[in-house]
Design a protein around this motif. Structure first.
Motif, mmCIF file in Angstrom:
data_model
loop_
_atom_site.group_PDB
_atom_site.id
_atom_site.type_symbol
_atom_site.label_atom_id
_atom_site.label_comp_id
_atom_site.label_asym_id
_atom_site.label_seq_id
_atom_site.Cartn_x
_atom_site.Cartn_y
_atom_site.Cartn_z
ATOM 1 N N ARG A 64 0.710 -1.193 0.056
ATOM 2 C CA ARG A 64 -0.163 0.028 0.032
ATOM 3 C C ARG A 64 0.938 1.157 0.007
ATOM 4 O O ARG A 64 0.715 2.181 -0.608
ATOM 5 C CB ARG A 64 -0.895 -0.018 1.245
ATOM 6 C CG ARG A 64 -1.470 1.329 1.268
ATOM 7 C CD ARG A 64 -2.526 1.413 2.531
ATOM 8 N NE ARG A 64 -3.699 0.602 2.325
ATOM 9 C CZ ARG A 64 -4.992 0.982 2.190
ATOM 10 N NH1 ARG A 64 -5.163 2.459 2.486
ATOM 11 N NH2 ARG A 64 -6.101 0.244 2.252
ATOM 12 N N ASP A 75 -1.502 -4.555 2.474
ATOM 13 C CA ASP A 75 -2.878 -5.031 2.477
ATOM 14 C C ASP A 75 -2.934 -6.479 2.080
ATOM 15 O O ASP A 75 -2.376 -6.886 1.112
ATOM 16 C CB ASP A 75 -3.802 -4.283 1.796
ATOM 17 C CG ASP A 75 -4.023 -2.612 2.014
ATOM 18 O OD1 ASP A 75 -3.631 -2.416 3.176
ATOM 19 O OD2 ASP A 75 -4.550 -2.012 1.073
ATOM 20 N N ASN A 86 -5.621 -4.315 6.517
ATOM 21 C CA ASN A 86 -4.990 -3.309 5.978
ATOM 22 C C ASN A 86 -4.196 -2.321 6.454
ATOM 23 O O ASN A 86 -4.230 -2.292 7.846
ATOM 24 C CB ASN A 86 -6.291 -2.124 5.592
ATOM 25 C CG ASN A 86 -7.262 -2.668 4.479
ATOM 26 O OD1 ASN A 86 -6.859 -3.501 3.429
ATOM 27 N ND2 ASN A 86 -8.476 -2.907 4.804
ATOM 28 N N ASN A 87 -3.015 -1.667 5.793
ATOM 29 C CA ASN A 87 -2.068 -1.262 6.473
ATOM 30 C C ASN A 87 -1.092 -1.905 7.573
ATOM 31 O O ASN A 87 -0.844 -1.331 8.599
ATOM 32 C CB ASN A 87 -2.455 0.120 7.108
ATOM 33 C CG ASN A 87 -3.104 1.246 6.039
ATOM 34 O OD1 ASN A 87 -2.500 1.435 4.941
ATOM 35 N ND2 ASN A 87 -4.390 1.724 6.125
#
Length: 145
Positions: A64, A75, A86-87
């Motif tokens: 990402r 992700d 995510n992240n």
């Protein structure tokens, strides 16, 4: 967010636009001659982890953001079963800074976990296209360095 049986491969295919099939660890060889591959993370590229006793099918995660030469945010699906993360921070501990030895941050434990062997990154660019330029750290305020 729960996605029931969503696995890392279909998630990475959808999130990156890289149209490969097969177990995650096979993506590296399957990309040869089709997609560009390399050792530097670029947003949208796919990090490919090797097959191990713990990762019988390997694993793929989509970059990402490049935070620094040693840290990226990814992700990916099914690192935690049935979940998309995510992240997630990933840190490279390889001596050559070639991303062959990444460690994923474990939010629950508050530490970076085990080292997983990795092949590198697959870029969403055909083999006959100029390779993507590795991103450097991008300031949070949106200014350019």
């Amino acid at each position: 967010m729960s996605y029931d049986d969503l696995q890392c491969v279909p998630y990475a295919r959808l999130a990156s636009g890289i149209n490969l099939r097969g177990d995650a660890y096979t993506w590296w060889d399957n990309a040869a001659g089709v997609y560009q591959r390399g050792s530097q993370p670029v947003p949208g590229s796919v990090l490919v982890l090797a097959q191990t006793n713990r990762l019988r099918s390997g694993h793929v995660a989509v970059v990402r953001q490049v935070v620094s030469s040693r840290e990226i945010l990814v992700d990916h699906a099914n690192w935690v079963p049935g979940t998309v993360i995510n992240n997630q921070s990933v840190y490279d501990v390889s001596p050559a800074n070639d991303w062959t030895m990444p460690r994923f941050y474990n939010l629950e434990a508050g530490v970076y976990g085990s080292v997983y062997p990795a092949y590198g990154f697959i870029y969403n660019a055909a083999i006959n296209v100029t390779p993507p330029i590795a991103a450097t750290s991008i300031p949070q305020d949106g200014t350019t360095p």
